[in-house]
Structures are given as structure tokens and as C-alpha cells.
Write an enzyme that holds these catalytic residues in place. Structure first.
Site, PDB file in Angstrom:
ATOM      1  N   CYS A 158       0.853  -1.248  -0.045  1.00 31.18           N
ATOM      2  CA  CYS A 158      -0.067   0.074  -0.028  1.00 31.18           C
ATOM      3  C   CYS A 158       0.617   1.299  -0.106  1.00 31.18           C
ATOM      4  O   CYS A 158       0.391   2.332  -0.487  1.00 31.18           O
ATOM      5  CB  CYS A 158      -1.008  -0.079   1.261  1.00 31.18           C
ATOM      6  SG  CYS A 158      -0.380   0.083   2.915  1.00 31.18           S
ATOM      7  N   ASP A 159       1.953   1.185   0.346  1.00 32.99           N
ATOM      8  CA  ASP A 159       3.046   2.431   0.575  1.00 32.99           C
ATOM      9  C   ASP A 159       3.121   2.792  -0.895  1.00 32.99           C
ATOM     10  O   ASP A 159       3.443   4.245  -1.303  1.00 32.99           O
ATOM     11  CB  ASP A 159       4.353   2.102   1.059  1.00 32.99           C
ATOM     12  CG  ASP A 159       4.307   1.142   2.376  1.00 32.99           C
ATOM     13  OD1 ASP A 159       3.272   0.301   2.453  1.00 32.99           O
ATOM     14  OD2 ASP A 159       5.315   1.293   2.970  1.00 32.99           O
ATOM     15  N   ALA A 160       3.203   1.934  -2.135  1.00 31.05           N
ATOM     16  CA  ALA A 160       3.371   2.122  -3.336  1.00 31.05           C
ATOM     17  C   ALA A 160       2.351   3.289  -3.917  1.00 31.05           C
ATOM     18  O   ALA A 160       2.587   3.790  -4.807  1.00 31.05           O
ATOM     19  CB  ALA A 160       3.437   0.850  -3.951  1.00 31.05           C
TER      20      ALA A 160
END
Length: 370
Positions: A158-160
Site C-alpha cells: 500500500c505504500d506504493a
């Protein structure tokens, strides 16, 4: 650095008081006094910049990596919000030092982290021009799109969703080429579908956490997503046919996040089990507060409902600033909940703090911007 320490000491002992009691024209609490926000931002910026520059000397191959890039994205926002040449010069010097290149890694030319720096490059280009500032970023994105893959394959964590998607939207805005934002939508939503938990209205960090008996939702991971959505929406035209879906996700996530804020204004690293690691964590708190403040400022979130959460978070982050001015309580690099230490710092924490501060300031041309 000494001046920053002296300034921070004064601030922490009441030199500038927030004005949360004031009521805005919109009928809700106002943001803190601009002078207070500027001073806390600058106190954090000075030592964080030195730390980033020192790290770049020690590890030149990481000078434009995601940790540094997240800091300079905050620096870019601070420059835009304040007009302060210190931010501008730091941004310019960094971009020139890395030759305006995306980061590089062996064996993977598609990694989202390596593109995060493009956000700062593009914003500088939009304000000052200089095609060399975005040329390499555009080449990277064009090569990425030349061999398409499902969004969940490239953006599997999800950081992406903070690192790469805003670059597509900003590149479209900067170049006038709608293709970049048009191709972004199916990639983004495929990644979301793989990581979103509908019952909890939160994101799993990655597939290691999906489908497990115990559901774990990492604060900074969800903070990356909310902040990334704000940045995507900030670059999308108002008439973009996909905008409504981004807005709905933004509002849904924001509503859930506010429910999970601690009484002290900070979030814990485990969003749904805050007792696991009860220490306040600053990077997730700053990213959440930035997203909420952006939503209030742009009319997506009700001021009366969300401003108190932002003000509580701002106060918590001021308390987390160390005598040096750096933001403490930042969980180290990771992928799941963990215990932060009050003295832990990281460039992405400083960048998130600058992003938040930038949303709490009136435009530089405003008569209230002093």
C-alpha cells in the site's frame, strides 16, 4: 542548528500558542496561527535537511530513494506554501545533485519507490520550468507503460500508492498529456482491489496480511494511501471522469481514520489494536493529519467535523519534536506495526510534518499569511 533549537525551546514553552479556539468564516475551528506553523516547520526542516544531506554523502545511491524523496516532497510543499527561499534552495540543490533522475535498483526498473522523487521534480518544473527536471521521470514512466502489467503486480504494497501514482497525475498536469492520468486509473484501482478491506474500510499493507484470522492494519501504510490520494486529487482536473471514485475512497478512508485517532491526537502503529504498541507514532499521524487537512481545505471533508482531529494531531506532533527540532516518535522502516521510540527520527517523518504544516498555512499572497 543552534537557532532552530532555541526557537523550538521557545515554542515548546509557550512562545507561540495555537489559535484553535478561533472560529473560521466557514463555521468551524480555524487552523493554528500561521507564525506558529511556520516556526515549527522551520525548526524541523533545518536538522532534517542536514540529516538528509549527511545520509546522501554516506549512501549516494540512496540520495534520490524513497526516504529522501518523501522528505523533499514535503520541502516542495513547504516552499509553495511559504515562499521561503531556504526550502527552494534545498530542493534545487538536491535535484541538481541527483541530476533529476529517478532512483535506480538492480533487477527492477519498475519499483514504485524509485519514482517518488519525481513528485518534487515535477512541482519545481511547474513553478520554474526547465525541461531537464522532468525528462528522466517522463522516460521512466513511458518505459513503465510500454510493458503494461496489472496494478496489483507493480503496486503490491500500500505504500506504493503514495510513491508512484501521484507522479502520473502530476506528469499529466505538467505536460498537458491526459494519457498519464487516463492509464493511471485502471492500475490504481486494480492495486486497491487487492489490498482494501471493505468491512474495516482500511488497507492491508500487502498480501502477507490478507485473509489471515487476525486482521492487522498498519498506520503508516494507511497514511501513505490517504496522503497519496490527496496528491493525486490535487493534480486531477475537476472534470476528470475518474475523479469521483478517488474522492469517494478518500472520504471513506478519512472517516475511518478519524475514528481510530488516540485521545492525545496521535495514532498508534496498529490501527485496530492500539494497545499492542501504545506509544504514539509520528509519521502515520503526520500523514493522516495532512490528508485530513487537505480534505478540509479542498471542500471534501466537513470543517467542523474534521478540523478538531487535525488540531489534536498538530499538537501531538509539536510535543514529539525533539530539542533539535526533528520530529521524534517516527517508526523505523518497516511493513507492520511496531514500537516507535520518542527519539526515533526519519526523513519521511520530517517530510510528512512539512506536508501537514503546508496545509495549515494560508496562501503566501493572503493577508493572513504572516
Amino acid at each position: 542548528l543552534g537557532a532552530a533549537c532555541t526557537l523550538l525551546t521557545a515554542l515548546l514553552t509557550g512562545g507561540c500558542q495555537a489559535t484553535a479556539e478561533k472560529k473560521s468564516m466557514a463555521g468551524g475551528p480555524a487552523w493554528p496561527a500561521a507564525a506558529e506553523v511556520r516556526e515549527h516547520m522551520k525548526a524541523a526542516f533545518v536538522p532534517e535537511l542536514k540529516a538528509a544531506q549527511d545520509a546522501a554523502q554516506q549512501h549516494p545511491d540512496q540520495a534520490n530513494g524513497w526516504k529522501a524523496a518523501a522528505f523533499y516532497v514535503g520541502v516542495s510543499a513547504a516552499w509553495k506554501a511559504t515562499g521561503d527561499e531556504d526550502y527552494h534552495q534545498a530542493l534545487e540543490k538536491w535535484g541538481e545533485s541527483v541530476k533529476w533522475q529517478p532512483a535506480a535498483r538492480k533487477g527492477n526498473s519498475r519499483h514504485a519507490d524509485d519514482l517518488c522523487c519525481g513528485q518534487a521534480y515535477i512541482e519545481l518544473y511547474e513553478r520554474e520550468g526547465g525541461p531537464e527536471r522532468i525528462a528522466a521521470t517522463r522516460v521512466w514512466v513511458d518505459a513503465f507503460l510500454a510493458t503494461p502489467q496489472p496494478g496489483r503486480k507493480d503496486w503490491w504494497w500500500c505504500d506504493a500508492l503514495f510513491m508512484a501514482p501521484p507522479v502520473f497525475a502530476e506528469l499529466s498536469q505538467a505536460t498537458g498529456d491526459a494519457h498519464y492520468r487516463e492509464v493511471l486509473a485502471p492500475l490504481y484501482w486494480d492495486a486497491v482491489d487487492a489490498l482494501w478491506d471493505e468491512p474495516n474500510h482500511l488497507f492491508y499493507r500487502d498480501q502477507r496480511f490478507v485473509g489471515k484470522p487476525e486482521k492487522i492494519f498498519w498506520a503508516r501504510g494507511n497514511g501513505w494511501v490517504l496522503a497519496g490520494l490527496a496528491r493525486i486529487l490535487g493534480a486531477l482536473p475537476s472534470d476528470d471522469p475518474t475523479r469521483g471514485r478517488y474522492e469517494q475512497l478518500f472520504k471513506t478512508l478519512a472517516a475511518r481514520v478519524v475514528q481510530l485517532q488516540g485521545e492525545d491526537g496521535a495514532w498508534r502503529t496498529n490501527l485496530t489494536d492500539p494497545k499492542q504498541f501504545p506509544e504514539p507514532e509520528s509519521s502515520g499521524t503526520a500523514f493522516f493529519a495532512y490528508g485530513l487537512a487537505w480534505g478540509v481545505n479542498h471542500g471534501l471533508l466537513a470543517r467542523a467535523e474534521y478540523t478538531p482531529a487535525v488540531l489534536k494531531a498538530w499538537d501531538a506532533l509539536k510535543r514529539a519534536q525533539l530539542p533539535s527540532g526533528q520530529l521524534g516518535g517516527v517508526q523505523s522502516v518497516g511493513y507492520q506495526p511496531g514500537k516507535p521510540s520518542p527519539t526515533d527520527t526519519a526523513p519521511y517523518g520530517g517530510g510528512a510534518f512539512l506536508l501537514l504544516g503546508s496545509e495549515l498555512l494560508p496562501p503566501p499572497s493572503s493577508p493572513h499569511a504572516g
